[in-house]
Design a protein around this motif. Structure first.
Motif, short mmCIF file in Angstrom:
data_model
loop_
_atom_site.label_atom_id
_atom_site.label_comp_id
_atom_site.label_asym_id
_atom_site.label_seq_id
_atom_site.Cartn_x
_atom_site.Cartn_y
_atom_site.Cartn_z
N ALA A 69 -0.52 72.25 33.73
CA ALA A 69 -1.11 72.25 35.07
C ALA A 69 -1.87 70.95 35.31
O ALA A 69 -2.42 70.38 34.38
CB ALA A 69 -2.06 73.44 35.22
N ALA A 70 -1.85 70.50 36.56
CA ALA A 70 -2.64 69.33 36.96
C ALA A 70 -3.45 69.73 38.18
O ALA A 70 -2.87 70.16 39.18
CB ALA A 70 -1.73 68.16 37.29
N ILE A 71 -4.76 69.62 38.09
CA ILE A 71 -5.62 70.01 39.20
C ILE A 71 -6.14 68.73 39.86
O ILE A 71 -6.85 67.94 39.24
CB ILE A 71 -6.79 70.90 38.71
N LEU A 72 -5.74 68.54 41.12
CA LEU A 72 -5.98 67.28 41.83
C LEU A 72 -6.91 67.50 43.01
O LEU A 72 -6.83 68.55 43.67
CB LEU A 72 -4.66 66.73 42.37
N PRO A 73 -7.75 66.53 43.33
CA PRO A 73 -8.65 66.71 44.48
C PRO A 73 -7.91 66.82 45.82
O PRO A 73 -8.43 67.38 46.77
CB PRO A 73 -9.54 65.46 44.46
N GLU A 74 -6.69 66.28 45.86
CA GLU A 74 -5.93 66.29 47.12
C GLU A 74 -5.34 67.67 47.43
O GLU A 74 -4.91 67.91 48.56
CB GLU A 74 -4.77 65.29 47.07
N LYS A 75 -5.27 68.57 46.42
CA LYS A 75 -4.63 69.86 46.62
C LYS A 75 -5.64 70.98 46.36
O LYS A 75 -6.31 70.96 45.32
CB LYS A 75 -3.46 70.06 45.63
N GLU A 76 -5.74 71.92 47.31
CA GLU A 76 -6.65 73.05 47.04
C GLU A 76 -6.07 73.82 45.85
O GLU A 76 -4.85 73.81 45.64
CB GLU A 76 -6.86 73.94 48.27
N PHE A 77 -6.92 74.41 45.04
CA PHE A 77 -6.37 75.11 43.88
C PHE A 77 -7.04 76.45 43.67
O PHE A 77 -8.17 76.69 44.09
CB PHE A 77 -6.43 74.22 42.62
N ASP A 78 -6.27 77.33 43.02
CA ASP A 78 -6.75 78.65 42.67
C ASP A 78 -6.57 78.76 41.15
O ASP A 78 -5.46 78.62 40.64
CB ASP A 78 -5.89 79.70 43.40
N ILE A 79 -7.67 78.96 40.45
CA ILE A 79 -7.63 78.88 38.98
C ILE A 79 -6.66 79.90 38.37
O ILE A 79 -5.93 79.58 37.42
CB ILE A 79 -9.06 78.97 38.39
N ASP A 80 -6.61 81.11 38.92
CA ASP A 80 -5.71 82.13 38.36
C ASP A 80 -4.24 81.78 38.63
O ASP A 80 -3.41 81.85 37.74
CB ASP A 80 -6.04 83.51 38.93
N ARG A 81 -3.98 81.35 39.85
CA ARG A 81 -2.60 81.04 40.23
C ARG A 81 -2.10 79.75 39.57
O ARG A 81 -0.98 79.68 39.07
CB ARG A 81 -2.53 80.89 41.77
N ASP A 82 -2.97 78.73 39.54
CA ASP A 82 -2.51 77.40 39.14
C ASP A 82 -2.74 77.06 37.67
O ASP A 82 -2.15 76.11 37.16
CB ASP A 82 -3.20 76.33 40.01
N ILE A 83 -3.61 77.82 36.99
CA ILE A 83 -3.85 77.52 35.57
C ILE A 83 -3.52 78.74 34.70
O ILE A 83 -2.71 78.64 33.77
CB ILE A 83 -5.32 77.07 35.33
N ILE A 84 -4.15 79.86 34.98
CA ILE A 84 -3.99 81.03 34.09
C ILE A 84 -2.54 81.54 34.08
O ILE A 84 -1.96 81.77 33.01
CB ILE A 84 -4.96 82.18 34.51
N LYS A 85 -1.95 81.66 35.27
CA LYS A 85 -0.58 82.19 35.36
C LYS A 85 0.42 81.30 34.60
O LYS A 85 1.15 81.81 33.73
CB LYS A 85 -0.19 82.35 36.83
N PRO A 86 0.46 79.99 34.86
CA PRO A 86 1.43 79.17 34.08
C PRO A 86 1.18 79.21 32.58
O PRO A 86 2.14 79.16 31.80
CB PRO A 86 1.25 77.75 34.62
N ILE A 87 -0.08 79.34 32.15
CA ILE A 87 -0.35 79.41 30.70
C ILE A 87 0.22 80.71 30.12
O ILE A 87 0.92 80.71 29.11
CB ILE A 87 -1.87 79.29 30.41
#
Ligand code: ATP
Length: 323
Positions: A191-209
């Motif tokens: 996962a890459a968390i960027l300031p340009e994109k809003e992010f949801d920790i569960d959707r964008d980090i936990i789920k892919p892990i």
């Protein structure tokens, strides 16, 4: 238009590998075309203090391979005022500076624009590891910083693999995610968390892990851009939610240092020479830029009105390759 005989050169804002190669190119091209070149120490702060000396062909010998900037750099609060800019103009007059070449980021460009509005000819060269200047596809130092981060990722990956861990790595970039996105792709991040994109920790980090674990992954890499921050808290959350041992690393200033890559040395040399050639050819108040692989330039106000956005195709590619 008055003739330009003396050029001042300074580096401003955050230092970046390749700034020395740019200074060298400015000095040597300048002397080649018959200009006198003054090296100003510590950015606009040094200009205000008259902290400068004449550069020679030899004073830029043995610097092309060195990180940082031999002219040093600073962030000047005094210069960032109307009175400060006026004072800088008067000091430039005292030293006979007809044109100023500024190597730095967009804050430094704004300072150069203020000087040009009061009659001092300026030229800007993009120097920042963040690659966040809208008028150019490339800023000097970006490639070296990417390679420094990649080297760290490779080392972190070795230990993450051995312990079946998750690594959360916070990388620089100020308010932009260009470093984060590029190293996420080159480092194979989940996962890459960027300031340009809003992010949801569960959707964008936990789920892919968790999905990765189900497919047999044994270690994980999450890249957090400095503009988002919070790597330590994010690591804690990942560990709580997944039971995977997770460690945060904030790389910090290591990303600014080091010997510039070949790409940065060549780019800095081309951009530095271009700025001087513009002055020789009678151009005023422009910024050097890379567009479609070619060195070009824009008028400074036009450059500052431009906007840059993150490459959506790269964001998508990172998601696909992380599967
Ligand atoms: P980096 O991207 O590496 O941080 P930068 O050039 O954007 O580089 P800044 O600290 O924003 O770094 O700017 C450097 C200097 O330029 C400041 O210390 C200040 O003197 C001048 N400067 C910054 N912003 C402005 C502005 N809006 N107007 C005039 N001068 C400015």
């Amino acid at each position: 238009m008055s003739e330009i005989k003396t050029i001042g050169v300074l580096t401003s804002g955050g230092d970046a590998p390749g700034m020395n190669a740019a200074v060298r190119a400015v000095v040597r091209t300048g002397i080649y075309y018959g200009f006198k070149v003054l090296g100003i120490r510590k950015g606009y702060e040094g200009l205000l203090n008259g902290d400068m000396e004449e550069m020679t062909l030899r004073s830029v010998g043995d610097i092309i391979h060195r990180g940082g900037t031999i002219l040093q750099t600073a962030r000047s609060a005094e210069f960032n005022t109307e009175a400060g800019v006026k004072k800088a103009i008067s000091i430039a007059k005292v030293f006979g500076i007809d044109a100023l070449i500024v190597i730095g980021g967009d804050g430094s460009y704004r300072g150069a624009r203020d000087l040009s509005n009061l009659g001092l000819t300026t030229m800007c060269i993009p120097g920042t590891i963040d690659n966040d200047i809208a008028s150019t596809e490339y800023t000097i130092g970006f490639d070296t910083a990417l390679n420094t981060v990649q080297d760290a990722i490779d080392k972190i990956r070795d230990t993450a693999y051995s312990h079946e861990r998750c690594s959360v790595l916070e990388v620089m970039g100020r308010r932009a995610g260009y470093i984060a996105l590029n190293v996420a792709i080159s480092g194979g991040a989940e996962a890459a968390i960027l300031p340009e994109k809003e992010f949801d920790i569960d959707r964008d980090i936990i789920k892919p892990i968790i999905e990765g674990r189900n497919r047999g992954k044994k270690h994980y890499l999450v890249i957090i851009a400095e503009g988002v921050g919070g790597a330590v808290e994010i690591a804690k959350y990942i560990e709580e939610k997944t039971d995977i041992k997770t460690r945060a690393t904030i790389l910090g200033h290591i990303q600014r240092g080091g010997s510039p890559t070949v790409y940065d040395r060549v780019m800095a040399s081309r951009m530095g020479a271009h700025a001087v050639q513009l002055l020789k050819d009678g151009f005023r108040n422009r910024v050097v830029s890379l567009q479609n692989g070619a060195i070009t330039d824009f008028e400074i106000n036009e450059a500052l009105s431009m906007k840059k956005s993150i490459d959506e195709k790269m964001v998508e590619l990172n998601k696909i390759l992380a599967l």
